[in-house]
Design an enzyme around this catalytic site. Structure first.
Site, PDB file in Angstrom:
ATOM      1  N   ARG A  30      37.591  46.635  40.451  1.00  8.55           N
ATOM      2  CA  ARG A  30      37.605  46.241  39.043  1.00  8.55           C
ATOM      3  C   ARG A  30      39.011  45.825  38.614  1.00  8.55           C
ATOM      4  NH1 ARG A  30      32.569  47.171  37.322  1.00  8.55           N
ATOM      5  NH2 ARG A  30      31.482  48.789  38.507  1.00  8.55           N
ATOM      6  N   ILE A  32      42.233  45.523  36.445  1.00  6.23           N
ATOM      7  CA  ILE A  32      42.914  46.545  35.642  1.00  6.23           C
ATOM      8  C   ILE A  32      42.934  46.167  34.154  1.00  6.23           C
ATOM      9  CG2 ILE A  32      45.300  45.647  35.727  1.00  6.23           C
ATOM     10  CD1 ILE A  32      46.163  48.494  36.568  1.00  6.23           C
ATOM     11  N   ASN A  88      41.932  31.024  40.477  1.00  2.00           N
ATOM     12  CA  ASN A  88      43.104  30.338  39.936  1.00  2.00           C
ATOM     13  C   ASN A  88      44.042  29.952  41.076  1.00  2.00           C
ATOM     14  OD1 ASN A  88      42.278  30.739  37.219  1.00  2.00           O
ATOM     15  ND2 ASN A  88      43.063  32.837  37.271  1.00  2.00           N
ATOM     16  N   GLU A  96      48.502  34.704  38.932  1.00  2.00           N
ATOM     17  CA  GLU A  96      49.590  35.689  38.802  1.00  2.00           C
ATOM     18  C   GLU A  96      49.836  36.430  40.106  1.00  2.00           C
ATOM     19  OE1 GLU A  96      48.452  38.261  35.605  1.00  2.00           O
ATOM     20  OE2 GLU A  96      48.559  36.651  34.118  1.00  2.00           O
ATOM     21  N   VAL A  97      48.777  36.703  40.833  1.00  2.00           N
ATOM     22  CA  VAL A  97      48.912  37.460  42.084  1.00  2.00           C
ATOM     23  C   VAL A  97      48.665  36.491  43.240  1.00  2.00           C
ATOM     24  CG1 VAL A  97      48.039  39.373  43.467  1.00  2.00           C
ATOM     25  CG2 VAL A  97      48.165  39.604  40.970  1.00  2.00           C
ATOM     26  N   HIS A 101      42.102  35.321  45.340  1.00  2.00           N
ATOM     27  CA  HIS A 101      41.048  36.225  44.860  1.00  2.00           C
ATOM     28  C   HIS A 101      40.103  35.465  43.958  1.00  2.00           C
ATOM     29  CE1 HIS A 101      44.557  36.347  42.238  1.00  2.00           C
ATOM     30  NE2 HIS A 101      43.716  36.492  41.220  1.00  2.00           N
ATOM     31  N   HIS A 103      37.602  35.903  40.679  1.00  8.29           N
ATOM     32  CA  HIS A 103      37.227  36.744  39.543  1.00  8.29           C
ATOM     33  C   HIS A 103      35.713  36.639  39.362  1.00  8.29           C
ATOM     34  CE1 HIS A 103      41.360  37.074  37.630  1.00  8.29           C
ATOM     35  NE2 HIS A 103      41.545  36.029  38.434  1.00  8.29           N
TER      36      HIS A 103
END
Ligand code: 5GP
Length: 116
Positions: A30, A32, A88, A96-97, A101, A103
């Protein structure tokens, strides 16, 4: 040796997270800072930085992001109403990371895809 990404640390249980799914190629936990009632990040275990860095050898893991997403969405009870999957890429994509990944967002109507 390259430094581990934040998500590699989560996958390796060095940082706590609410893990909801794991198999040989991907893990899911999940977010954060959830943007919807269901907001889960599905991450290949291999730390590919961005979509721009994928290669043919990553196709199995990338395909697994989708089968895992569908499985998790069914478990979360959001399949029939629908949901959104977002990946993204870099600055303009809002990444950002830098560990690729997906979402998985759902649990309420999400509106238009992009604000105008
Ligand atoms: P991006 O903007 O890179 O596509 O998305 C990164 C996501 O990672 C954001 O939605 C952010 O809330 C989430 N995130 C950042 N740090 C952590 C963390 O330590 N744990 C978890 N579970 N999610 C995080």
């Amino acid at each position: 040796m390259a430094e581990e990404t934040l998500f590699t640390k989560i996958i390796n249980k060095e940082i706590p997270a609410d893990m909801v799914y794991e198999d040989d190629l991907v893990a899911a936990f999940r977010d954060i800072n959830p943007q919807a009632p269901t907001h889960i990040l599905i991450v290949p275990k291999k730390p590919i930085p961005t979509v721009d860095d994928v290669s043919e050898e990553d196709e199995a893991a990338l395909g697994r992001l989708f089968t895992a997403a569908a499985k998790i969405a069914r478990r979360e009870g959001i399949s029939s109403n629908g949901y959104r999957l977002i990946i993204n890429c870099r600055e303009h994509g809002g990444q950002e990371v830098y560990h690729l990944h997906m979402h998985l967002l759902g649990g309420r109507p999400l509106g238009r895809m992009l604000s105008r």
